[in-house]
Design a protein around this motif. Sequence first.
Motif, PDB file in Angstrom:
ATOM      1  N   ASN A 149     102.943  37.922  28.812  1.00 38.30           N
ATOM      2  CA  ASN A 149     102.356  37.663  27.495  1.00 38.30           C
ATOM      3  C   ASN A 149     100.972  37.031  27.607  1.00 38.30           C
ATOM      4  OD1 ASN A 149     104.946  38.441  26.894  1.00 38.30           O
ATOM      5  ND2 ASN A 149     105.240  36.928  25.309  1.00 38.30           N
ATOM      6  N   ASP A 162      99.612  35.878  24.167  1.00 34.65           N
ATOM      7  CA  ASP A 162      98.887  37.036  23.606  1.00 34.65           C
ATOM      8  C   ASP A 162      97.617  36.566  22.897  1.00 34.65           C
ATOM      9  OD1 ASP A 162     100.750  39.063  24.423  1.00 34.65           O
ATOM     10  OD2 ASP A 162     102.090  38.394  22.829  1.00 34.65           O
ATOM     11  N   SER A 185     104.120  34.103  20.874  1.00 39.47           N
ATOM     12  CA  SER A 185     103.195  35.237  20.771  1.00 39.47           C
ATOM     13  C   SER A 185     102.372  35.155  19.483  1.00 39.47           C
ATOM     14  CB  SER A 185     103.981  36.548  20.786  1.00 39.47           C
ATOM     15  OG  SER A 185     103.104  37.618  20.474  1.00 39.47           O
ATOM     16  N   ARG A 189     104.989  39.693  18.791  1.00 38.75           N
ATOM     17  CA  ARG A 189     106.062  40.339  19.549  1.00 38.75           C
ATOM     18  C   ARG A 189     107.137  39.321  19.899  1.00 38.75           C
ATOM     19  NH1 ARG A 189     104.264  41.853  25.701  1.00 38.75           N
ATOM     20  NH2 ARG A 189     102.349  40.634  25.752  1.00 38.75           N
ATOM     21  N   SER A 192     109.186  38.849  25.518  1.00 39.43           N
ATOM     22  CA  SER A 192     108.186  39.591  26.283  1.00 39.43           C
ATOM     23  C   SER A 192     108.411  41.094  26.160  1.00 39.43           C
ATOM     24  CB  SER A 192     108.203  39.162  27.760  1.00 39.43           C
ATOM     25  OG  SER A 192     109.493  39.303  28.266  1.00 39.43           O
ATOM     26  N   ALA A 195     104.170  45.313  24.441  1.00 42.05           N
ATOM     27  CA  ALA A 195     103.163  45.171  23.387  1.00 42.05           C
ATOM     28  C   ALA A 195     102.946  46.536  22.747  1.00 42.05           C
ATOM     29  CB  ALA A 195     101.857  44.657  23.982  1.00 42.05           C
TER      30      ALA A 195
END
Length: 196
Positions: A149, A162, A185, A189, A192, A195
């Motif tokens: 991430n 992220d 995130s 998301r 994990s 994406a």
Amino acid sequence: MSSGHPGLTNTFLEKGSPFKWSDESLKEIEIIKSKYPTERIQSAVMPLLYLAQKQNDNWLSVECIDLISQTLNMPKIRVAEVASFYSMFNLKPVGKNLIQICRTSPCWLRGSNKITKTIRSETDCDINQTSDDGLFTVVEVECLGACSNGPMIQINDEFFEDLNQTNTKQIIDNIKNNKPNKVGSQIGRSSSENAK
Ligand code: FES
């Protein structure tokens, strides 16, 4: 450094305020100690370092090391050795928000350099510095275990993942304005998962 701490003079440790366990910490220590055999009680040094740091504004002073040494009947230098080995233990006072930026390869490949640049400018803090208002300390660390991430940072006990320059700036702005931040995130998301 006080000469009252034999074996710890001229070291990396700093003197702080007098430190004693709070009632809450004493209860926690009893629970922690019950998990270790009596003859291995010094193995409890890690959770006690964590507890002392939490109680002492997120850093470990000589006084904290002394008290852990007494609590576990363990030489001070041994406690100091453990404290100095792990980057999660702070041996100097830190700002109210300790920002740890992961700079290891997976986060770096995903742009951690840009995140570092944004954080430095938005907090007005260079790496290993604390802002003048005491609100931020910024450090770079190795992998924090959320590689999939990345890029990611940790602020005190929370992960922010992220990241891009926009959402990073927003996170810092929210802290400055006392607004809550969404942790985890920043692109929504779950855990994990891939994406989109
Ligand atoms: S490389 Fe950044 S969390 Fe692992």
